[in-house]
Design a protein around this motif. Structure first.
Motif, short mmCIF file in Angstrom:
data_model
loop_
_atom_site.label_atom_id
_atom_site.label_comp_id
_atom_site.label_asym_id
_atom_site.label_seq_id
_atom_site.Cartn_x
_atom_site.Cartn_y
_atom_site.Cartn_z
N ILE A 92 -8.07 -15.96 4.80
CA ILE A 92 -7.66 -17.05 5.70
C ILE A 92 -6.17 -17.32 5.54
CG2 ILE A 92 -7.92 -19.52 6.12
CD1 ILE A 92 -10.94 -19.06 5.51
N ILE A 93 -5.71 -17.28 4.29
CA ILE A 93 -4.27 -17.46 4.05
C ILE A 93 -3.48 -16.37 4.76
CG2 ILE A 93 -2.52 -17.19 2.25
CD1 ILE A 93 -4.45 -18.71 0.39
N ALA A 94 -4.00 -15.14 4.72
CA ALA A 94 -3.28 -14.03 5.34
C ALA A 94 -3.47 -14.00 6.85
CB ALA A 94 -3.74 -12.71 4.73
N GLY A 95 -4.32 -14.88 7.40
CA GLY A 95 -4.46 -14.99 8.85
C GLY A 95 -5.39 -13.97 9.48
N TYR A 96 -6.41 -13.57 8.75
CA TYR A 96 -7.35 -12.62 9.33
C TYR A 96 -8.26 -13.28 10.36
CZ TYR A 96 -6.19 -8.84 6.19
OH TYR A 96 -5.54 -7.84 5.55
N HIS A 97 -8.72 -12.47 11.28
CA HIS A 97 -9.62 -12.98 12.30
C HIS A 97 -11.00 -13.23 11.69
CE1 HIS A 97 -11.57 -13.35 16.19
NE2 HIS A 97 -10.35 -13.59 16.63
N GLN A 98 -11.68 -14.22 12.27
CA GLN A 98 -12.94 -14.69 11.71
C GLN A 98 -13.97 -13.59 11.45
OE1 GLN A 98 -13.62 -18.22 13.74
NE2 GLN A 98 -14.27 -19.25 11.88
N ARG B 48 -12.81 -12.47 -5.00
CA ARG B 48 -11.69 -13.13 -4.32
C ARG B 48 -10.39 -12.34 -4.55
NH1 ARG B 48 -10.14 -18.94 -6.35
NH2 ARG B 48 -9.24 -17.66 -8.00
N PRO C 165 5.02 -15.89 -1.57
CA PRO C 165 3.65 -15.74 -1.04
C PRO C 165 3.32 -14.32 -0.62
CG PRO C 165 4.62 -17.75 -0.21
CD PRO C 165 5.72 -17.03 -0.96
N GLU D 68 -13.46 -10.44 11.03
CA GLU D 68 -12.95 -9.59 9.96
C GLU D 68 -13.18 -10.27 8.61
OE1 GLU D 68 -11.86 -6.70 10.51
OE2 GLU D 68 -10.63 -6.09 8.80
N MET E 254 0.82 -1.19 0.00
CA MET E 254 0.00 0.00 0.00
C MET E 254 0.86 1.25 0.00
SD MET E 254 -3.38 -1.06 1.04
CE MET E 254 -3.97 -2.73 1.12
N ARG F 80 2.57 -12.28 -3.63
CA ARG F 80 1.29 -12.60 -4.28
C ARG F 80 0.10 -12.07 -3.48
NH1 ARG F 80 2.80 -18.66 -6.16
NH2 ARG F 80 4.16 -18.08 -7.89
N ARG F 81 0.29 -11.87 -2.19
CA ARG F 81 -0.82 -11.32 -1.40
C ARG F 81 -1.04 -9.85 -1.72
NH1 ARG F 81 0.53 -14.16 4.37
NH2 ARG F 81 0.76 -16.23 3.49
N LEU G 5 -10.86 -17.24 1.06
CA LEU G 5 -9.57 -17.94 1.06
C LEU G 5 -8.35 -17.01 1.21
CD1 LEU G 5 -8.55 -20.79 0.98
CD2 LEU G 5 -8.43 -20.66 -1.49
N PRO G 6 -8.25 -15.91 0.44
CA PRO G 6 -7.08 -15.04 0.61
C PRO G 6 -6.96 -14.48 2.02
CG PRO G 6 -8.26 -14.46 -1.39
CD PRO G 6 -9.13 -15.44 -0.64
#
Lengths: 239, 327
Positions: free
Chosen positions: A115-121, A160, A85, A123, A1, A88-89, A112-113
């Motif tokens: 969850i891969i990045a580890g966001y809280h549920q 996505r 990785p 969010e 960003m 690609r994010r 999926l993206p």
């Protein structure tokens, strides 16, 4: 960003890039251009002109044989595999073939993206619904992708690609299987994302669609960058 | 080397865009979610899962069952070590009185529980009765058998080393012609048990290898069938650790299920053996009863099942995930 704030640094920079495949086929030769943060451009050319190769170099699916590919300040020529990785994010990719996972719901595909990045549920739920809302599929989050039409599946793919708000959005023939009206809708979505600051690069051979929209146009011919300019200018030159 | 790499990619999984709160909790929630969802995936194909788990279970049950049986044999033979005794064959010309005083002296020794005197006449009568050579003995002029003192050690002194010591002491006694330890067969049995234990270990190793192959192959097939999914997740920025995780947990579940099945199998087999073994031991007037799986064996069984499941899937994942890259 950071790229968005730093106007000096291009989002995409190709510096005399060659791509030669193992068989000896040279897909790209001497390609140089850059795309500023927040810019939107079309990439076009006949099939085999090197469009896909160029996109693959940006997403680090392939590596340049010579020259430098620099994405948001990161030189991919020297990028270690374990850092791919993270790169690609930062890039949302929309594919012609959607590349959805057909054994899970629309919601799970878009999530999926995150969850891969580890966001809280919490969010995850919020962002997925926001992304689906943006592409007009909010009511369909619990459906399986196979029950959707081609255009809707493509919009799931777009949701996505943008759900974790990447600074760069790539699309490879995103309207390849769609009728003109749906194609314009999809392009409209890309323009909306561009308006909020996302850098967008769309590879397409849909000349009618390109002609309707005035954006920067990169034309590849046999692996070389033949033209680079605004659509209107290039068309004026042609005529 | 691989280990450190796994660690590094693991940290990459954690969020870096925004998300000030709950990073760690999201990370563990994700692990838990993968753990449960990989079990769910196995649950949706119950027969295939059961077959794989059964192969692992049988492979684990074999060495575990043999181990328990050997433990029982050992239990039985340590019981017999207590019955070890020593025979002192006395010289022919020792008078009766000297024998009695010797027996009295021996009874006062440390480690001696009991001394039984078998006179030459008793020995002859016993021999005549048991051997069936009675008529042959009649033709002899005199009794060829020596008097015997049978010495039974106390429970503490019944260990092989102390028995050897005691043997050395009694051998030096003047009236003793020959002292003999009646526990050779116990030693041989414990030797056989040692061979058996080694055999179980080797068999276990071989079967562990088989389990690795079974789990590895099952995981390999799963990976191949989910190729498209792996490619897509790699394209949208999944780390190798993220992709590896569900397969590792699948291996974990296979191993755990296999081990639990093995536990059940061994328990059932022991249950089926218990009644006839008790019957047999009753016939021998023994209080021996077939022992089951002890806690340690169960722990080792579960632990090795899980370890083999994880290792097998880890090997398969390491070998096959590298080959799947988006193109």
């Amino acid at each position: 960003m950071r790229g968005r704030l730093n106007v000096q640094r291009p989002m995409i920079k190709f510096d005399n890039v060659n791509k030669r495949y193992a068989g000896g086929h040279e897909a790209l030769s001497g390609v140089s251009f850059h795309l500023a943060p927040g810019e939107m451009a079309f990439l076009t050319g006949h099939s085999g002109a090197g469009k896909s190769s160029l996109l693959k170099l940006i997403a680090c699916i392939e590596r340049a044989s010579r020259g430098n590919v620099i994405i948001d300040g990161q030189n991919l020529t020297r990028l270690k595999n374990r850092h791919i990785p993270a790169l690609r994010r930062k890039i949302g990719v929309v594919f012609q073939s959607h590349n959805l996972l057909y054994d899970r719901t629309v919601f799970d595909n878009v999530a999926l993206p995150l969850i891969i990045a580890g966001y809280h549920q919490n969010e995850v739920g919020r962002r997925v619904r926001a992304a689906l809302d943006k592409v007009g599929l909010l009511g369909k989050e619990r459906l399986m992708p196979v029950t959707l039409s081609g255009g809707e599946q493509q919009r799931v793919g777009i949701a996505r690609a943008v759900v974790n708000r990447p600074p760069l959005l790539l699309a490879d023939e995103p309207t390849g299987n769609l009728d003109p009206e749906l194609s314009r809708e999809i392009m409209g979505l890309f323009e909306q994302f561009n308006q909020v600051g996302v850098t967008v690069l769309v590879a397409t051979h849909d000349h009618d669609l390109i002609a309707q929209l005035d954006h920067r146009l990169l034309i590849l011919k046999q692996g070389r960058l033949e033209r680079d300019g605004q659509t209107a200018e290039l068309q004026a030159q042609k005529q | 080397m691989k280990r450190t790499r796994v660690k590094k990619t693991d940290t990459e999984d954690r969020p870096r865009l925004g998300q000030p709160r709950g990073k760690v909790s999201a990370y563990f929630t994700h692990h838990l979610w993968v753990l449960v969802s990989s079990l769910g995936a196995l649950w949706r194909t119950p027969w295939a899962t059961l077959m794989t788990a059964a192969v692992i279970g049988i492979a684990l049950a074999l060495p575990a069952g043999l181990h328990v049986l050997l433990q029982n044999v050992q239990q039985l033979s340590t019981g017999w070590e207590g019955t070890a005794q020593m025979s002192l064959f006395l010289k022919q010309d020792v008078p009766e009185k000297r024998i009695q005083s010797l027996a009295g002296e021996l009874r006062r020794w440390d480690g001696v529980a009991e001394v039984r005197y078998i006179s030459r006449e008793q020995a002859l009568a016993e021999f005549r009765e048991l051997s069936g050579f009675g008529e042959a003995l009649d033709s002899l002029d005199e009794n060829p058998l020596p008097a015997v003192l049978v010495l039974r050690p106390t429970a503490e002194a019944a260990k092989p080393a102390q028995m050897e010591l005691l043997l050395g002491r009694v051998q030096k006694l003047e009236p003793v012609d020959l002292a003999q330890l009646d526990m050779e067969w116990v030693r041989r049995l414990s030797g056989i048990i040692e061979v058996g234990k080694r055999g179980v270990l080797l068999l276990g190793g071989l079967l562990a290898l088989a389990i690795l192959l079974v789990v590895g192959n099952t995981i390999r097939l799963t990976i191949l069938s989910r190729r498209q999914e792996i490619v897509v997740t790699k394209l949208i920025g999944a780390t190798n650790a993220f992709i590896r995780r569900p397969f590792l947990y699948t291996g974990f579940w296979y191993g755990l299920m296999g081990a639990v099945l093995a536990w059940l199998l061994v328990a059932i087999l022991l249950g089926l053996l218990r009644a006839p073994v008790n019957q047999l031991s009753f016939l021998y007037n023994s209080e021996f009863s077939l022992g089951g799986l002890d806690l340690e064996t169960v722990m080792v069984l579960l632990g090795s099942g899980v370890a083999l499941g994880l290792l097998g899937s880890w090997l398969a994942v390491g070998k096959h995930l590298q080959a799947i890259e988006p193109s």
